[in-house]
Write a protein that holds these residues in place. Structure first.
Motif, PDB file in Angstrom:
ATOM      1  N   GLU A   1       3.699  -1.203  47.599  1.00  0.00           N
ATOM      2  CA  GLU A   1       2.429  -1.420  48.295  1.00  0.00           C
ATOM      3  C   GLU A   1       1.241  -0.963  47.458  1.00  0.00           C
ATOM      4  O   GLU A   1       0.179  -1.573  47.472  1.00  0.00           O
TER       5      GLU A   1
ATOM      6  N   ARG B   1      -2.160  -2.880  45.637  1.00  0.00           N
ATOM      7  CA  ARG B   1      -3.419  -2.336  46.137  1.00  0.00           C
ATOM      8  C   ARG B   1      -3.552  -2.470  47.641  1.00  0.00           C
ATOM      9  O   ARG B   1      -4.632  -2.643  48.189  1.00  0.00           O
ATOM     10  N   LEU B   2      -2.419  -2.415  48.339  1.00  0.00           N
ATOM     11  CA  LEU B   2      -2.479  -2.334  49.799  1.00  0.00           C
ATOM     12  C   LEU B   2      -2.770  -0.888  50.182  1.00  0.00           C
ATOM     13  O   LEU B   2      -3.173  -0.593  51.293  1.00  0.00           O
ATOM     14  N   GLN B   3      -2.506   0.032  49.254  1.00  0.00           N
ATOM     15  CA  GLN B   3      -2.933   1.407  49.415  1.00  0.00           C
ATOM     16  C   GLN B   3      -3.617   1.785  48.109  1.00  0.00           C
ATOM     17  O   GLN B   3      -3.249   1.298  47.057  1.00  0.00           O
TER      18      GLN B   3
ATOM     19  N   ARG C   1      -5.188 -11.412  44.891  1.00  0.00           N
ATOM     20  CA  ARG C   1      -4.505 -11.620  46.169  1.00  0.00           C
ATOM     21  C   ARG C   1      -3.799 -12.975  46.207  1.00  0.00           C
ATOM     22  O   ARG C   1      -2.805 -13.138  46.890  1.00  0.00           O
TER      23      ARG C   1
ATOM     24  N   GLN D   1       1.860 -11.611  45.846  1.00  0.00           N
ATOM     25  CA  GLN D   1       2.156 -11.636  47.273  1.00  0.00           C
ATOM     26  C   GLN D   1       3.323 -10.723  47.607  1.00  0.00           C
ATOM     27  O   GLN D   1       4.002 -10.223  46.720  1.00  0.00           O
TER      28      GLN D   1
END
Lengths: 336, 487
Positions: B114, B118-120, B146, B150
């Motif tokens: 994650e 860069r989801l965090q 983005r 995925q």
């Protein structure tokens, strides 16, 4: 948005529950009565002077006065009601000003419902986005926003409401009544009365509940993988809030909104009982009118009291029904 | 890593790829073996692109979570505690390959996945995607990123919004990035659903009307909608039935060939890893302990943890009944307070004793475990003496000390320690009779401190680096076990 599953769940819960049927019937009656008040009313609600030949308020059908002399021979004679059936054009009697109680109940229902629905709508319109943003972003944002909400909660709601009315003053909005305008009801008031300040104030007092529920939902939903998935697709926070967080938090918010309508009707009644409403066409105001005559003309206070109780109970029953139908985790009580 | 080494590495990857069929290792009942045509396709992709820079390069990535860090905690003077979920992880992923990330639950695999998307936000380190630092991208670059990177999530039940139809879910990425006209988007959604093996007349259904395998296919269709180059597969099959697992894995392999995808496959299931991956990185407690080509790593695991992990997989042979599986002792230490030096040393069966010490590995392991308990204050001294020995105000009457030491020794060690070790250990235990934990600790440390607890070995370089002292200088000493003799 309303899936088949939801529809069938609502129907099953409704079929099983006597309370849901009762709540829905009473609520429908109140809504119909409030909508068609000018047609259903027998008298103009403001018209005074309907007294009997002795100058007393008319009692409701099924009741009459009895002259009662005090035993110590005092010449002060008092008329108290007893049960003899007169015929009367005033179904629920008249109040201390000689106004027709039945007609005033019908128009009072309008005030209660208008304030209840618009007030709830305003409270939700402010509280839900507030809570969703706090819960979704979390951390410092959440901390500071919810402290504001906690401060709101720390005030007793009635005191806060009275203080706010003191700040804003009492204003009343007149809404043209389409039924009277179209000529279906001669001699009825041409405007429905909306106590604007009160509506605003009950929303300001009650938005916190929406904020708290919405925040709780958003806190849970932001950790769902579909939110992560949307973010990995490049969805902005605004899109995620609108497309995922809001729709998925609606269920408890709808249940809360139903119950809030009842709570706000109650708050409006309290305010108008205390004389802060700005309109005299209100159930709470009627109660305060009759409280000096409870022993002799009990109906002036009692009848609006019963109206408030019925409205609040029926809306709460609706809320219970929605909660049971929308929440798969709560087993319905079945038929009562 | 120099470009020469990269080339060498790519060649090795390609070499193992076209080699032995890997699927026989038990990737699940319904798994079909990878066809040789597939392997050839892979070989050419890897070979053609391997000489270039890696597609994804993770450098010293760190992700700490802070506990007790709210405003109130700070006012009350609480120290924030770092949970080191990912603690300095580095690896490269080359175009067209599948890198597996394997490890026990809670070792930081998913957080790594994650964070690199860069989801965090990371606590430290950098991730380069196509040469650009992911964490320093401006909004436009992030939008592009983005589209090209995925993720497919583990749980097919929570990764699809229950209030959206399948069509809307798969179309969402196209809507977000404003791709094509409405009609084109619809047509693309139909194509995608067909490609992952779903019928297009199910467009208006809701996720709850589908099975787990179907929902995972929907998740894959959504991830593919923007034609990404790179997919993070976060345990994509671990929530599925075994037979469905194989179908989904085969679908992922087919899609990789068809669309030239690069995968990071996160899994705790070694058979899945072996079935689909080209290279494997093994994670333990937020660090990578070994990276290597899949065959090499499975046939010749170097790190003791990798060995133990492979050892723990049940095998489908009759000999299995007889096999005495060496499972790992103890629990994974807490990432709040990871062990010093090598993080695996608290459970490692091959800890290197000090140079000048004469000791059997088994004895040394027992002493290490006892030391661990003393350092954690994990012995209740009150109960050692039972009824006979009085234990008051944290100490034992001096007359009873020898008896106390014997009882404590018995409790900590299955067999009494031989010779000199018994003397040293009992000296430390006698200090415990006065509850002097620090003294006991230092007595034991003087004698038994291992290089494994002093220094973090660090992951080396090359095609098959391993973070273990056994393969460094310390491993050449006479006390170190030859890692190949252990099984």
């Amino acid at each position: 948005m309303i899936s088949d599953r939801l529809k069938s769940s609502l129907k099953r819960e409704f079929d099983q529950s006597l309370m849901a049927k009762l709540g829905l019937s009473i609520a429908l009656v109140i809504i119909l009565v409030a909508t068609f008040a000018p047609i259903l009313a027998t008298h103009h609600p403001g018209q005074t002077g309907h007294f009997d030949e002795e100058g007393s308020s008319y009692p409701p059908i099924g009741f009459d006065y009895q002259t009662h002399a005090w035993e110590d021979g005092d010449d002060g004679r008092e008329r108290i009601p007893h049960t003899v059936q007169p015929t009367s054009e005033h179904v629920l009697g008249t109040n201390n000003l000689g106004q027709d109680v039945y007609s005033r109940m019908l128009f009072g229902a309008r005030t209660s419902l208008l304030v209840g629905l618009i007030g709830t709508g305003l409270a939700a319109a402010f509280g839900v986005p507030f809570g969703l943003v706090a819960g979704y972003f979390g951390g410092r944002t959440d901390d500071s926003m919810m402290r504001v909400a906690d401060i709101m909660l720390a005030f007793p709601s009635l005191v806060l409401a009275i203080a706010l009315i003191g700040v804003f003053g009492r204003s009343v909005q007149y809404i043209p009544d389409p039924i009277v305008m179209a000529g279906f009801a001669e001699g009825m008031p041409e405007y429905a009365v909306l106590p604007g300040t009160v509506t605003l104030v009950v929303a300001l007092v009650n938005w916190v509940w929406f904020a708290r529920v919405a925040r709780g939902e958003a806190l849970a939903i932001r950790n769902e993988e579909y939110v992560k998935a949307a973010r990995s697709l490049g969805a902005s926070n605004w899109t995620v809030l609108r497309k995922h967080v809001l729709p998925n938090s609606l269920t408890p918010i709808i249940v809360l909104a139903t119950i809030q309508v009842a709570a706000i009707i109650l708050l409006e009644s309290s305010l108008s009982y205390l004389g802060f409403s700005g309109t005299t066409l209100s159930w709470g105001y009627e109660i305060s009118q009759g409280q000096d005559y409870l022993r002799t003309a009990w109906w002036i206070s009692t009848i609006p009291g019963v109206a408030i109780v019925l409205a609040v109970i029926s809306i709460n029953l609706l809320g219970d029904w929605l909660r049971d139908a929308l929440d798969p985790n709560i087993e319905g009580e079945g038929g009562v | 890593m120099s470009s020469d080494e990269q080339r060498e590495h790519a060649a090795e990857t390609a070499g193992t790829e076209s080699g032995v069929d890997t699927a026989g290792s038990g990737a699940g009942a319904g798994t079909t073996s990878r066809s040789s045509a597939d392997s050839d396709a892979h070989t050419t992709t890897s070979a053609a692109t391997g000489a270039e820079a890696p597609l994804v390069s993770v450098q010293n990535l760190e992700k700490y979570f802070w506990e007790n860090d709210s405003l109130l905690d700070r006012l009350l003077g609480g120290e924030p505690v770092a949970v080191r979920a990912v603690d300095g992880v580095s690896f490269d992923i080359y175009e067209g390959e599948t890198l597996g990330l394997v490890g026990e639950s809670g070792c930081g695999k998913s957080t790594t996945g994650e964070t690199l998307l860069r989801l965090q936000e990371p606590t430290g380190g950098r991730v380069e995607f196509g040469g650009e630092n992911v964490y320093e991208m401006d909004n436009g670059a992030v939008t592009d990123f983005r589209q090209s990177a995925q993720v497919v999530f583990q749980d097919p039940f929570s990764s699809l919004d229950p209030r959206m139809t399948i069509g809307d879910i798969v179309q969402q990425p196209l809507d977000i990035h404003d791709v094509g006209t409405t009609d084109e988007r619809r047509a693309r959604v139909r194509d995608l659903l067909e490609r992952v093996g779903l019928s297009t007349d199910q467009l208006d259904r809701y996720p709850h009307e589908f099975s787990g395998g179907q929902r995972q296919r929907i998740g894959i269709a959504r991830a593919l909608a923007l034609e990404p180059e790179f997919l993070v597969l976060d345990e994509p099959t671990s929530a599925l039935d075994v037979s469905v697992q194989a179908q989904v894995l085969n679908l992922l392999e087919d899609l990789q060939d068809e669309f030239d995808l690069t995968y990071l496959l996160i899994s705790h299931d070694l058979s899945v890893i072996r079935h689909i991956c080209d290279r494997v990185a093994v994670m333990y407690l937020g660090e990578i302990v070994e990276i290597g080509p899949v065959e090499e790593l499975f046939d010749d695991p170097k790190h003791p943890y990798t060995k133990a992990l492979l050892e723990s997989v049940p095998r489908a042979t009759t000999e299995e009944r007889e096999r005495d599986r060496e499972t790992l002792a103890g629990d994974v230490p807490s990432p709040r307070d990871p062990p010093s030096g090598c993080r695996f040393r608290t459970r490692c069966p091959m800890v290197i004793p000090p140079e000048d010490l004469q000791i059997e590995q088994e004895t040394f392991r027992e002493i290490m475990t006892a030391r661990e308990r003393i350092e954690n204050r994990d012995i209740s001294l009150e109960t050692v003496g039972g009824e006979q020995i009085e234990f008051e105000d944290g100490s034992v009457p001096s007359a009873d000390v020898p008896a106390f030491v014997d009882l404590l020794h018995e409790r900590l060690f299955d067999e009494p320690l031989p010779g000199r070790h018994r003397e040293v250990v009992d000296e430390a235990l006698a200090e415990l009779a006065d509850s002097d934990w620090e003294a006991a600790e230092s007595t034991l440390r003087m004698e038994y401190e291992s290089v494994c607890e002093r220094e973090n070995p660090g992951l080396g370089e090359g095609a098959h680096p391993v973070a273990c002292h056994l393969y460094g200088e310390a491993g050449t000493g006479e006390n170190a076990i030859d890692p190949d003799t252990w099984s």
